[in-house]
Design a protein around this motif. Sequence first.
Motif, PDB file in Angstrom:
ATOM      1  N   UNK C 301       0.838  -1.197   0.000  1.00  0.00           N
ATOM      2  CA  UNK C 301       0.000   0.000   0.000  1.00  0.00           C
ATOM      3  C   UNK C 301       0.870   1.242   0.000  1.00  0.00           C
ATOM      4  N   UNK C 302       0.508   2.304  -0.694  1.00  0.00           N
ATOM      5  CA  UNK C 302      -0.663   2.458  -1.547  1.00  0.00           C
ATOM      6  C   UNK C 302      -0.539   1.910  -2.955  1.00  0.00           C
ATOM      7  N   UNK C 304      -0.721  -1.326  -3.836  1.00  0.00           N
ATOM      8  CA  UNK C 304      -1.024  -2.748  -3.846  1.00  0.00           C
ATOM      9  C   UNK C 304      -2.199  -3.076  -4.740  1.00  0.00           C
ATOM     10  N   UNK C 381       2.500   3.706   6.697  1.00  0.00           N
ATOM     11  CA  UNK C 381       1.889   4.217   5.463  1.00  0.00           C
ATOM     12  C   UNK C 381       0.760   3.306   5.027  1.00  0.00           C
ATOM     13  N   UNK C 382       0.962   1.989   5.190  1.00  0.00           N
ATOM     14  CA  UNK C 382      -0.079   1.062   4.767  1.00  0.00           C
ATOM     15  C   UNK C 382      -1.364   1.272   5.536  1.00  0.00           C
ATOM     16  N   UNK C 383      -1.231   1.597   6.834  1.00  0.00           N
ATOM     17  CA  UNK C 383      -2.437   1.742   7.639  1.00  0.00           C
ATOM     18  C   UNK C 383      -3.173   3.044   7.392  1.00  0.00           C
ATOM     19  N   UNK C 384      -2.570   3.941   6.653  1.00  0.00           N
ATOM     20  CA  UNK C 384      -3.167   5.266   6.541  1.00  0.00           C
ATOM     21  C   UNK C 384      -3.843   5.534   5.211  1.00  0.00           C
ATOM     22  N   UNK C 385      -3.189   5.182   4.123  1.00  0.00           N
ATOM     23  CA  UNK C 385      -3.658   5.694   2.846  1.00  0.00           C
ATOM     24  C   UNK C 385      -4.439   4.646   2.075  1.00  0.00           C
ATOM     25  N   UNK C 386      -5.411   5.085   1.280  1.00  0.00           N
ATOM     26  CA  UNK C 386      -6.091   4.134   0.396  1.00  0.00           C
ATOM     27  C   UNK C 386      -5.223   3.812  -0.805  1.00  0.00           C
ATOM     28  N   UNK C 387      -5.726   2.946  -1.602  1.00  0.00           N
ATOM     29  CA  UNK C 387      -4.971   2.418  -2.729  1.00  0.00           C
ATOM     30  C   UNK C 387      -5.023   3.383  -3.900  1.00  0.00           C
ATOM     31  N   UNK C 388      -3.933   3.417  -4.673  1.00  0.00           N
ATOM     32  CA  UNK C 388      -3.963   4.250  -5.867  1.00  0.00           C
ATOM     33  C   UNK C 388      -4.521   3.453  -7.036  1.00  0.00           C
ATOM     34  N   UNK C 389      -5.182   4.144  -7.916  1.00  0.00           N
ATOM     35  CA  UNK C 389      -5.732   3.480  -9.092  1.00  0.00           C
ATOM     36  C   UNK C 389      -4.626   3.238 -10.102  1.00  0.00           C
TER      37      UNK C 389
END
Lengths: 382, 214, 459
Positions: C301-302, C304, C381-389
């Motif tokens: 993430x972000x 993934x 960082x993984x716990x905070x941000x959503x995934x990028x398209x």
Amino acid sequence: MNPSATDWPKRSADLSDDGILEISMGPQHPSTHGVFRMNVKLDGETVVWLKPVFGYLHRNHEQLAEKMSYFGSMPYTDRLDYFSSLSNNWAYALSVEKLTGIEVPERAEYLRVLLAELTRLQNHSAFLGFLLGDMGAWGSVLMYAFRERDLILDLFESLTGSRMMCNYMRFGGCRCDLPAGWLAQARKVVDDYPAFLDEMEQLLVGNEILVARTQGVGVLSGADAINGGLTGPMLRASGVDYDIRKVDRYGIYDRFDFQVPLGAHGDTYDRLMVRLLEMRESLKILDAVLREIPEGPILDPKSKSRGLRPPVGEAYARLEAPKGELGFYLISDKSPEPYRYRVRPPSLINLTLLEDMCLGSKIADVMVILGSVDIVLGEVDR
Amino acid sequence: MKQPLILPGLGILKGMAVTARNMIGSYYGRKRLHTISYPEERLALPENSRNFPFLVYDGDDPEGGLRCTACRMCEKECPPQVIYIKPERDENGKLTKHPTVFDIDLNACMSCQICVEVCPFESIKMDSAFEYAAYEHFESLVLHKSDLAKSNTYYHGIKPTEATAVDANLEAERQRKAEAAAKKEAALKAKQAAAAANAAAKETPPTSDTDASD
Amino acid sequence: MLPTETHPQTQRNRPALNFAARRPWSTLALLIAAVLVVGAGVLFLLNLKAPGLLTGAVVAAMGDPGQAPLILKAGLLHYLETAWSCAPWMLELTSIFIVIGTLLSVFGVIFALTSLVERKMLARIQNRFGPNRAGPWGLFQPLADAIKMLTKEDIVPTGADKVLHLLAPITMLVPALLVLAILPYGPGMVPVELGVGILFFFALGATTEVGVFMAGWGSNNKYSLLGAMRSIAQMISYEIPLFLAALAVVMLSGSLSPDAIVSAQDGYVFSFVPHWFVFTPWGFAGFLLFFTAALAESNRSPFDLPEGESELVAGHMTEYSGFKYAVFFMAEYIGLFAICGFAVTLFLGGWHAPLPWLEWIPGYLWFFIKLYALVLLAIWVRGTVPRMRGDHLMGFAWKFMIPMGFAVILAAAVWHYAGGGVPGWLASAVIVLMPYLALGRVVAIQYPASRRVYRFSES
């Protein structure tokens, strides 16, 4: 030696000749908010056709209600939009009260507004959590939202007995009065809520990835929204100023000073922000109600619940549920059961424009757009 | 309009500050740690919490003290129709006010509480116990009268305010009934006395020759 | 304070938590004591053959902790030569196996620990406990996971290419492990002294991508194929910023060898600021670029998207179960450690201590501390941000990170040739900041970032 096109491996039988891939984002899926299926045709990564398929949660709600007394189908209305059971109860009670002409005492009206706005708060919190979960934020926002939502559900439990299936409104008022200390606990919840909303705004509003994934995605113009019969935050995010609390002024909403947020672009980001702003307005209403709630009876002692036989006629009553316009249409023929009982489900009608919103966007956006419509399958399928 | 200075990545950093605050805050106090280790710790349920119904009996005798009179109102009003009652009849076939069979099917009960609302005798109330998990449907999850009957003391234990109010109601009801019965009795006695006086007045002759010497 | 109490029904069936979860400190002390006792026992038994050699080595190692691994290894080889009279070729072989064994066990333990720490840290971010039932603080959870993975049925889809299906996880794991051999863990502690270490690293990184494609193609599943293609596109695109950032460092230290790069970061400026490259303007930007590209290379993430559950189940790993999935999992984490290890080597000064008075902590411990700090940052960082398209991800790599990479190289050159005075630093910082601000507005956010203002209805 140049590898020519004929040397490449053959396409599998799944792909049709013009390169359109049809997939079914099937009923078992981590992000479809319930058992919901979408048949999607993709050209590369772009959506060219989308058909929602639902009915997996159909439970014959309307048919059951036509075989049961008016009183007996009140608990079943809890289970329509199972996130906002008190709004469902109120809508049904409104419609029966319209049919029979029962009056509601003052304190009961205040209680109804109080519980409906609390319901709106917790529904929008859950919406935030689910939308961010769909986008892959690994459940952090979901846990924060549910942490706050749980405090409101505790309030519901100490008043009505159950966290989600409240069965609280009766024809002519509410079922039982507030226990000791409830108002103080509610006051504490309402006072602590803005801190949570500030935290959410800090986490979400400027987040570049969120902005990139939601701005410009799933755009719906105001004219399309009106044509499609959309209501609720989706309609207001497309810029149309229509909130049933202001239009119909049902209950005692005309006594409270609150505003209705409107979006300008009609995309997913607007829907997210409109709901966040609506939560702040709900807090204003709650603040006023908690200050002004009068003493008095909550149910007319002469009103009948059991064995209710409304006079012959029909009634349609609607209210601004968290998802949109929730309406109940009843036709009575003087028997203990309604002749016709029909629910106007906001989630279903908001879903009819899903294809228009998704055409031309990428497959990854479909989930985000679906999340922004905020559907609950209990309401879509009834 | 002049665009403000944009620092890409700043929004993400602000978000990371929020999550860091939550992570560190979860070690200090319970506000940011909202889970408990079930089943070793359990939350106290609020008093009004309802799950499945139970029958109340007064005193120590689950059969004799049972408040239920088998009027079958709850069976009639129950929306998913999970209550099954068989009233008791004595040797002459007359209804005694007591159920022989009172079954509730927990598989389908939706905890709506309508049975409690329509009961005229305050005999069925909502319990807040919820740990009923069983391995099969029918033996364990269909509760019979003996499983459902719980004493008034238990009721006071789980819902003190409500139980006290119910007791007060029942007491008031009993008083009212006692007064009504006493009034009726007094009215009956008065009528009998009046009738007797009338009859006596008719029998005795109006002369003053009343020497009854024995 | 949440009120915890019991309902009359539940008072009779209230179990007690297991011993390890109730008394975690005692359990941990017992475990450590057990390990020490067993170790001492083994040492004693081995010592009987040639008294004094092994214990002498252990004592010497305790005396000089900075060189402890080398002293212990030399002592063990000496012991084998004298006590068991091993032939020289056997000593060579043993020496190699000692190094391999140490590396694998250390990184194996770190991998197991990280899989637990990630879950617990994500859980704490989300206001809940993580796994805390299997052992004190959940320390046996990785063991439970391992047993679960090993006892699962290994399903290979019909129509799948069996050879590819089997080789794919191995192709992903082995290069990650190979990279671990060239990192400098401490002064003189490089398992393989490779003069072209950086080149070796990038070559192996590319090999990993072949493994992903093998997994996607060999699964006979169109979703796996889609996921694999996306994953490869992502990994190839993000190799370039990785490479450009590393290039700046190579340029300034004048060598492709990781050991030489670490040596170039020796010393302190103003006697308390270390000479690490991250404390220079171009190094800071380069480090951020390297770290972001590292997250993308490990599919975390972000970035993934290949593992995006909500879209394509698990991408190229969909059709894998049991031990093969465990190998993928391990490959991902070991890959993350390898890249973070590289980031530490290139930018964070390798095994050097950050402050002069902290140099008593051995170099290899500093290396792992820094490595773990980067891993924790990745988890945060993984716990905070959503995934990028997908298209945002590619746009970000090609339109933002690659130009920034070139800017970093230019800034590094300017900094070097300015000679080290303040103008050099300023010019370097400006060369890095200008593209950051200019490109950021236009590209990184993809839309002119509208800080939107919402209107309210009039009524």
